[in-house]
Every structure is written in C-alpha cells, then in structure tokens.
Design a protein around this motif. Structure first.
Motif, mmCIF file in Angstrom:
data_model
loop_
_atom_site.group_PDB
_atom_site.id
_atom_site.type_symbol
_atom_site.label_atom_id
_atom_site.label_comp_id
_atom_site.label_asym_id
_atom_site.label_seq_id
_atom_site.Cartn_x
_atom_site.Cartn_y
_atom_site.Cartn_z
ATOM 1 N N ILE A 203 0.750 -1.477 0.099
ATOM 2 C CA ILE A 203 -0.319 -0.144 -0.462
ATOM 3 C C ILE A 203 0.878 1.632 0.136
ATOM 4 C CG2 ILE A 203 -1.325 1.230 1.305
ATOM 5 C CD1 ILE A 203 -2.706 -1.553 2.144
ATOM 6 N N HIS A 204 2.092 0.896 0.900
ATOM 7 C CA HIS A 204 2.393 2.807 0.924
ATOM 8 C C HIS A 204 3.787 2.626 -0.460
ATOM 9 C CE1 HIS A 204 1.239 3.317 5.070
ATOM 10 N NE2 HIS A 204 2.238 1.936 6.148
ATOM 11 N N ARG A 205 3.864 1.514 -0.789
ATOM 12 C CA ARG A 205 4.636 0.944 -2.147
ATOM 13 C C ARG A 205 3.690 2.087 -3.531
ATOM 14 N NH1 ARG A 205 6.498 -1.462 -6.365
ATOM 15 N NH2 ARG A 205 4.439 -3.019 -6.151
ATOM 16 N N THR A 206 3.012 1.414 -3.872
ATOM 17 C CA THR A 206 1.737 1.867 -4.691
ATOM 18 C C THR A 206 1.175 2.983 -4.496
ATOM 19 O OG1 THR A 206 0.599 0.417 -4.415
ATOM 20 C CG2 THR A 206 2.413 -0.534 -5.569
ATOM 21 N N GLY A 207 0.838 3.153 -3.313
ATOM 22 C CA GLY A 207 -0.491 4.368 -3.118
ATOM 23 C C GLY A 207 -1.608 3.136 -4.225
ATOM 24 N N HIS A 208 -2.242 2.777 -3.577
ATOM 25 C CA HIS A 208 -3.182 1.548 -4.300
ATOM 26 C C HIS A 208 -3.285 1.521 -2.692
ATOM 27 C CE1 HIS A 208 -1.739 3.127 -7.970
ATOM 28 N NE2 HIS A 208 -3.189 2.618 -7.985
ATOM 29 N N ALA B 19 -3.629 5.540 2.096
ATOM 30 C CA ALA B 19 -2.052 5.827 1.904
ATOM 31 C C ALA B 19 -2.022 7.500 0.931
ATOM 32 C CB ALA B 19 -1.603 5.387 0.232
ATOM 33 N N LEU B 20 -1.674 7.597 2.286
ATOM 34 C CA LEU B 20 -1.357 9.553 2.627
ATOM 35 C C LEU B 20 -0.105 10.023 1.695
ATOM 36 C CD1 LEU B 20 -0.762 10.083 6.255
ATOM 37 C CD2 LEU B 20 -2.979 9.660 5.105
ATOM 38 N N PRO B 21 -0.989 11.352 0.407
ATOM 39 C CA PRO B 21 -0.074 11.994 0.322
ATOM 40 C C PRO B 21 1.291 12.968 0.964
ATOM 41 C CG PRO B 21 -1.975 13.274 0.556
ATOM 42 C CD PRO B 21 -2.789 11.972 1.130
ATOM 43 N N GLY B 22 1.681 12.567 0.309
ATOM 44 C CA GLY B 22 3.251 13.344 0.623
ATOM 45 C C GLY B 22 4.645 12.378 1.142
ATOM 46 N N ARG B 23 4.232 11.494 0.835
ATOM 47 C CA ARG B 23 5.365 10.868 1.206
ATOM 48 C C ARG B 23 6.160 10.825 0.219
ATOM 49 N NH1 ARG B 23 4.220 6.655 4.776
ATOM 50 N NH2 ARG B 23 1.685 6.767 5.679
ATOM 51 N N PRO B 24 7.495 10.483 0.210
ATOM 52 C CA PRO B 24 8.696 11.419 -1.001
ATOM 53 C C PRO B 24 8.990 10.229 -1.390
ATOM 54 C CG PRO B 24 9.692 10.558 1.710
ATOM 55 C CD PRO B 24 8.123 10.572 1.616
ATOM 56 N N GLN B 25 9.073 10.354 -2.128
ATOM 57 C CA GLN B 25 9.648 9.191 -3.886
ATOM 58 C C GLN B 25 10.990 8.794 -3.782
ATOM 59 O OE1 GLN B 25 6.517 7.839 -4.757
ATOM 60 N NE2 GLN B 25 5.298 9.138 -3.288
ATOM 61 N N LEU B 26 11.383 7.902 -3.578
ATOM 62 C CA LEU B 26 12.917 7.562 -4.312
ATOM 63 C C LEU B 26 13.378 7.217 -5.604
ATOM 64 C CD1 LEU B 26 12.674 4.106 -1.616
ATOM 65 C CD2 LEU B 26 12.937 6.100 -1.711
ATOM 66 N N GLN B 27 13.971 7.780 -6.222
ATOM 67 C CA GLN B 27 14.644 8.112 -7.857
ATOM 68 C C GLN B 27 15.427 7.287 -7.782
ATOM 69 O OE1 GLN B 27 12.947 10.813 -9.395
ATOM 70 N NE2 GLN B 27 12.035 10.944 -7.161
ATOM 71 N N LYS B 28 14.741 6.333 -8.367
ATOM 72 C CA LYS B 28 15.467 5.108 -8.764
ATOM 73 C C LYS B 28 16.355 5.330 -10.040
ATOM 74 C CE LYS B 28 14.818 2.376 -5.225
ATOM 75 N NZ LYS B 28 16.639 2.076 -4.327
ATOM 76 N N ILE B 29 17.029 4.743 -10.707
ATOM 77 C CA ILE B 29 17.867 4.767 -11.644
ATOM 78 C C ILE B 29 17.620 3.673 -12.662
ATOM 79 C CG2 ILE B 29 20.608 4.570 -12.871
ATOM 80 C CD1 ILE B 29 21.281 5.432 -10.595
ATOM 81 N N THR B 30 17.350 2.508 -12.311
ATOM 82 C CA THR B 30 17.062 1.225 -13.015
ATOM 83 C C THR B 30 15.350 1.302 -13.259
ATOM 84 O OG1 THR B 30 18.382 -0.740 -11.729
ATOM 85 C CG2 THR B 30 16.769 -1.359 -13.346
ATOM 86 N N SER B 31 15.518 1.040 -14.574
ATOM 87 C CA SER B 31 14.338 1.403 -15.801
ATOM 88 C C SER B 31 13.573 -0.503 -15.554
ATOM 89 C CB SER B 31 14.693 2.053 -16.794
ATOM 90 O OG SER B 31 13.321 2.054 -17.609
ATOM 91 N N ASN B 32 12.447 -1.285 -15.634
ATOM 92 C CA ASN B 32 11.802 -1.559 -15.465
ATOM 93 C C ASN B 32 11.045 -1.636 -17.234
ATOM 94 O OD1 ASN B 32 10.094 0.321 -15.384
ATOM 95 N ND2 ASN B 32 8.237 0.114 -14.333
ATOM 96 N N HIS C 47 6.762 7.254 -8.278
ATOM 97 C CA HIS C 47 7.679 5.762 -8.208
ATOM 98 C C HIS C 47 7.722 5.173 -9.414
ATOM 99 C CE1 HIS C 47 4.434 5.519 -5.478
ATOM 100 N NE2 HIS C 47 4.460 3.973 -5.455
ATOM 101 N N ASN C 48 6.122 4.198 -9.674
ATOM 102 C CA ASN C 48 6.486 3.557 -10.184
ATOM 103 C C ASN C 48 6.524 3.315 -11.665
ATOM 104 O OD1 ASN C 48 3.208 4.507 -9.440
ATOM 105 N ND2 ASN C 48 2.762 2.733 -10.064
ATOM 106 N N TRP C 49 6.840 4.805 -11.761
ATOM 107 C CA TRP C 49 6.296 5.354 -13.527
ATOM 108 C C TRP C 49 7.639 4.357 -13.908
ATOM 109 C CZ3 TRP C 49 4.200 10.529 -15.622
ATOM 110 C CH2 TRP C 49 3.009 10.680 -14.908
ATOM 111 N N SER C 50 6.620 3.794 -15.504
ATOM 112 C CA SER C 50 8.106 3.526 -16.991
ATOM 113 C C SER C 50 8.096 4.594 -17.797
ATOM 114 C CB SER C 50 7.977 2.232 -16.533
ATOM 115 O OG SER C 50 6.285 2.050 -17.547
ATOM 116 N N ASP C 51 8.882 3.974 -19.046
ATOM 117 C CA ASP C 51 8.915 4.705 -19.935
ATOM 118 C C ASP C 51 7.617 4.947 -20.716
ATOM 119 O OD1 ASP C 51 11.487 4.599 -19.575
ATOM 120 O OD2 ASP C 51 12.473 3.541 -21.600
ATOM 121 N N ARG C 52 6.635 4.284 -20.670
ATOM 122 C CA ARG C 52 5.343 3.799 -21.057
ATOM 123 C C ARG C 52 4.494 4.919 -20.927
ATOM 124 N NH1 ARG C 52 6.404 -1.533 -19.845
ATOM 125 N NH2 ARG C 52 6.111 -3.287 -21.967
ATOM 126 N N GLN C 53 4.840 5.746 -19.715
ATOM 127 C CA GLN C 53 4.271 6.381 -18.884
ATOM 128 C C GLN C 53 4.787 8.157 -19.732
ATOM 129 O OE1 GLN C 53 4.434 4.408 -16.846
ATOM 130 N NE2 GLN C 53 2.444 3.369 -16.354
#
Length: 559
Positions: A161-166, A212-225, A527-533
């Motif tokens: 829940i905390h990871r995806t916001g759903h 899931a509360l808005p305002g949680r910091p999003q991790l900036q990952k390098i690796t693309s899915n 945070h779960n966005w990919s090239d498709r988005q």
C-alpha cells in the motif's frame, strides 16, 4: 452394640472433620495462588491493560498448554475444569517461544490483524475440538502458524500500500472461511491435513482499507523497468545514421523523439546537444579536444583556496547541495562522484556570471552523468551500487568532461531561468496558469478556490525540469525528447508541465482543502512510472502544443 455405634459415629465425624479441614486447606491454597497471580497481574500493568497477545512481546503462557502437574492436580481436585490463570515463564526458551511471531516492520495494522485473527481462531478451534490435548495441539502448532502467516501477509500488504499508493483488500482462499462483524475477524480453520500447504500460501487477511497519505517522498531509482527489447528495432536505424559520413541531424531527432535505446543514448545525446559535429571523420578529434579543454578549465578555474569571496560563497553552496542529491542512492554518496559534480557546477557557474550557480542546477547534471557512466559499464551492472573508484582516471575524466559540455549546451536555451530573480521561470509559471485556465477551467477554479498558487508547485517543475517529480530513468527518457526538439525544449517543457498537471486531475479534484492539494502536488506518486507513462505524457504534450501553440492568446500577458 451401643458402643460400636458410638465409635462408628465418632470415626465418621472425625473423618468428616478431616475432609472438611483438608478441603478448607485446598481452598486456602487455591485462593493464595489466585491472589499471587492477581498481584503479578497488578504489578505488570501491560498485561492488565492488554488482554491479547502482542506479537514480538513476551506474554504469560496460558495453562491450557502448561505442563505444570501441580496446577493440573489442583484443578482436578477443585472441580476438574481447566484454569485460565496465567503463569510466568521460567526459562529463556519459554521467552523465545513467546516472541517467535515478531517481525521487523512494526506498523500498527499488523498487530491489530494478527491479534484479532489469532484470538478468534483459537476460540473457534476450542469450540470445535474441546479437550486439553486438542488445545495443546492448537497452541503449539496452529496458533503460532496462523500468527506468523497473518503477520507476514499483513506486512506485505501494508508495504504494498505504501509503495504503490493503492488500497488492497485480500481475502482468504476457499479453503478457509472468514466473516467480519464489527471490526472483528473470525477465522474458521480447515483441519484437512492435505490442505495445509494451501493454508500457508493463500492465508491473506481481510482488513480495513488503509488510505495512503499523499506527501510521502518518492525514491528516485535509476534502473528502468522497461526492457531494451522494445527499442531493438530502432538500434539498426541509429547505427545506419552514425555510420553515415555526414549525419542527418533531422533524421536523428525524428527517431530520438520517441526514445533512444540505452546502447545508443550516449553518442546520440552528444550529437543532439551539438557537442559533437555531424561529420563522422571529425568526431574523435573534436571529442579529444573538448575533453582536454575541460581539463584546462579545471586547472584555470577550479581553485578551492581562491581569495575571491563570491567564488568562495558559490563553492560553499555547491558543497552543501551536492551531498543532498539522491541520498538514497549509494553511487551519489561516494566522495569521488561528489567531487566530480562540484567541479562541473563550479566551473559552469564561473563561465556563466550572469546567472551563476542556482540551487536546482545540480539536479540537471545527474541524467548526463548516468548516461555517460552507463556507456563505459558492462551490461547488467548494478549502477546504483557501482564503485566508481574501480574505473581508470581517464574514464572518470571523460565522463566528467562530457557531462560538463552537454550540460552547458542543454542550459543555453533556458539560461534566463537562472538569472537574477529567475524571471524566465516566473514567466513560464504565468503561462502555465493561463494555459490550464483555457484547457480545463474546472481544475483551474478548483485550485484557485482552495488558495493554491501555481508558483507554489510549478516553480520546481520549471527550475528542475521535473527531475524531482519523476524517477531518474523516466527523466532520462523525457530528455530524449527534449534534446530532439527542433526549436529547443523550453517551449515544449511548458506543455509537458500542463499535460503532467492534467494527468492528476481526478486525484486533485478529490482533495477538498489547501493542505491536501499542496501535499499531492508536491509529492505526486510517480515512483512506479516507466517509459510507457513518459511516452503518453510527451504525446499528450505534443497534442496540446499542436492545438494551442498556433493560438497564442493564452500566452499573452493580460492587461
């Protein structure tokens, strides 16, 4: 004969008296035990206030599973029922068993779920299989098994829940029946031994949805899915362009606009930034000259012990900002990497005195640095944990020089964003406001009614070019399109920001106060966005530009 009767009566009286006395002593002994237990419960205020077993904390063992023979004998004498009093644990093994259902993550939702399900399951089991042996079996196997499964399942659900916001609601499988009444969870365990494996794999509690509360910091990952296989068909096109004696820059921009394969990205960015010339025979010579020129700039400009106060202030601010970049990625916390960023930013600020260094420019170095670092690494290398000291000094210097020159070219068309008072950004924020008002009046009014000023959230979008709003691999994909824009990306970025804001319209319209709106706008769940988005985002931005760019009323300043 009368004497015999008297003797019998006397013996019967004595026997009755002794039995009464013995019974009285047994009652006193039982009362003393109960008083001692009450004192223990009174002293330990935690067990007095909490009637349920809390996972991960020592709990008094119930004598349903106790092997204390004296307590069992007392219970049989006093009436044959099992006593529900608790006895203190006496060995470390008892303590270890009592906390065996602990987990690492300590969210409150886990405790509520695990305790409720364990208590209800125990009650159901006792009613269906009465008797001390059945209770012993339940407490020693089923109780701990269910608690562990529920805790792990609940932990995974809350983390998801905390990871995806759903919000997710899991139910048990058909092998286990569950009912929920008044916030209480009841489990009816299946006693079929052949289905224990299903119980282990499908045991998922149903619990209240956690917002899931808005305002949680999003991790900036390098690796693309997104896999490079999606771009395999384009690699041959890039290779054929690069092999041409005179590169067709228009064709390169055309195929780069929709994304560049990772293998082709470094050379493509150098050419799109006009860091390298289109003529193939001159590229190597120009590349070597530029890299050597940057080394000369390092010798001439990068002087930490300079007596110039303005340069000292600039370096001090850069030295503070660089360690703050991507603090969750180990690569950017390495001393060598931070020194490379400090030199790039300091030399750029000295060479551009009209603007100098402005906070936020440090984020714009990162995509170039990552792209040129990936070029020299083997495929499959974990770049986030890569130790850059393992590279030769020549390769490190080449990455630093290429990042500097490409950054300089990249910022040429938006340099007015970083001059005094950052007038370029203020103008673009006003243009975004007028554009949204024309495209979607309802969203525009919703923001204004709740007191949200566009400057409060879109200033960072313009200053950092959405690098703080998107994962790093998405930023790199977005910059493929920016570098491929024929008339520069400054105007196109305005429409990207408009499309980005409109993308979150539904969530924004659900917020009914200033705080909720601003928290969501400043911490959008990408945070779960990919090239498709990103592909969808730039396509929508292109549509908006095509629709409104030739009708510039929304870009005019109102008198």
């Amino acid at each position: 004969m009368d004497n015999n009767v008297v003797n019998v009566s006397t013996e019967s009286s004595i026997s009755t008296t002794q039995k009464n006395h013995q019974h009285h002593q047994e009652q006193q002994h039982l009362q003393q035990q109960q008083q001692q237990q009450h004192q223990i419960t009174t002293v330990n205020t935690f067990w007095r206030n909490s009637n349920r077993v809390v996972p991960g904390r020592p709990s008094p063992k119930n004598n349903l599973v106790s092997t204390n023979s004296h307590t069992a004998a007392t219970a049989s004498v006093s009436g044959g029922g099992a006593i529900n009093a608790s006895v203190m644990m006496s060995t470390f093994r008892d303590y270890q068993n009592s906390v065996s259902d602990a987990w690492d993550t300590g969210d409150d939702e886990f405790c509520i779920i695990s305790n409720a399900t364990q208590q209800r399951a125990q009650q159901q089991f006792i009613r269906k299989a009465p008797g001390e042996n059945a209770v012993k079996h339940f407490s020693s196997s089923e109780g701990s098994h269910i608690s562990r499964q529920v805790s792990q399942s609940a932990a995974l659900n809350v983390i998801e829940i905390h990871r995806t916001g759903h919000n997710y609601t899991h139910q048990f499988s058909s092998n286990n029946n569950i009912t929920q009444h008044d916030n209480n969870i009841q489990i009816k365990p299946n006693h079929d031994n052949s289905k224990q494996e299903n119980l282990e794999t499908n045991f998922r509690p149903r619990f209240h949805q956690v917002q899931a509360l808005p305002g949680r910091p999003q991790l900036q990952k390098i690796t693309s899915n997104t896999q490079d296989s999606e771009y395999e068909t384009k690699i041959e096109k890039f290779k054929s362009l690069f092999q041409s004696p005179l590169l067709d820059l228009v064709a390169l921009k055309k195929i780069s606009w929709s994304g560049v394969p990772r293998k082709m990205r470094a050379i493509s960015w150098r050419l799109l930034s006009k860091y390298l010339p289109p003529a193939g025979e001159r590229r190597n010579a120009v590349l070597e000259s530029k890299r050597q020129g940057y080394q000369d700039l390092r010798q001439n400009y990068f002087k930490v012990d300079s007596q110039d106060e303005s340069q000292q202030d600039t370096y001090r601010q850069i030295h503070i900002d660089v360690p703050r970049m991507n603090p969750q990625i180990a690569l950017f916390q390495q001393k060598l990497v931070q020194e490379m960023f400090e030199r790039i930013l300091f030399i750029w600020s000295i060479r551009h005195p009209a603007s100098g260094y402005v906070q936020g420019i440090n984020d714009l170095v990162t995509p170039f640095f990552i792209v040129f670092l990936q070029e020299v690494l083997e495929p499959g290398t974990d770049i986030e944990k890569f130790d850059i000291s393992t590279l030769t000094e020549e390769k490190r210097n080449a990455i630093e020089a290429d990042s500097f020159w490409c950054l300089s070219k990249f910022l040429d068309c938006i340099q007015d964003n970083y001059i005094f008072a950052q007038l370029g950004i203020q103008e673009k924020v006003n243009q975004l406001k007028d554009l949204i008002q024309r495209i979607d009046g309802n969203l525009h009014r919703h923001l204004l009614v709740h007191g949200v000023d566009y400057l409060q959230f879109s200033f960072r979008w313009m200053n950092n070019l959405l690098t703080r709003e998107l994962p790093l691999h998405c930023t790199i994909r977005l910059w493929d399109t920016y570098l491929a824009e024929s008339d520069g990306f400054a105007l196109f970025h305005l429409y990207v920001c408009a499309a980005f804001l409109l993308h979150w319209k539904e969530q924004l319209m659900q917020q009914s106060d200033f705080q909720g709106l601003l928290l969501l706008l400043q911490n959008l769940p990408t945070h779960n966005w990919s090239d498709r988005q990103i592909n969808v985002l730039v396509a929508e931005a292109f549509r908006l530009k095509f629709t409104y760019a030739d009708a510039p009323k929304h870009l005019e300043t109102k008198s």
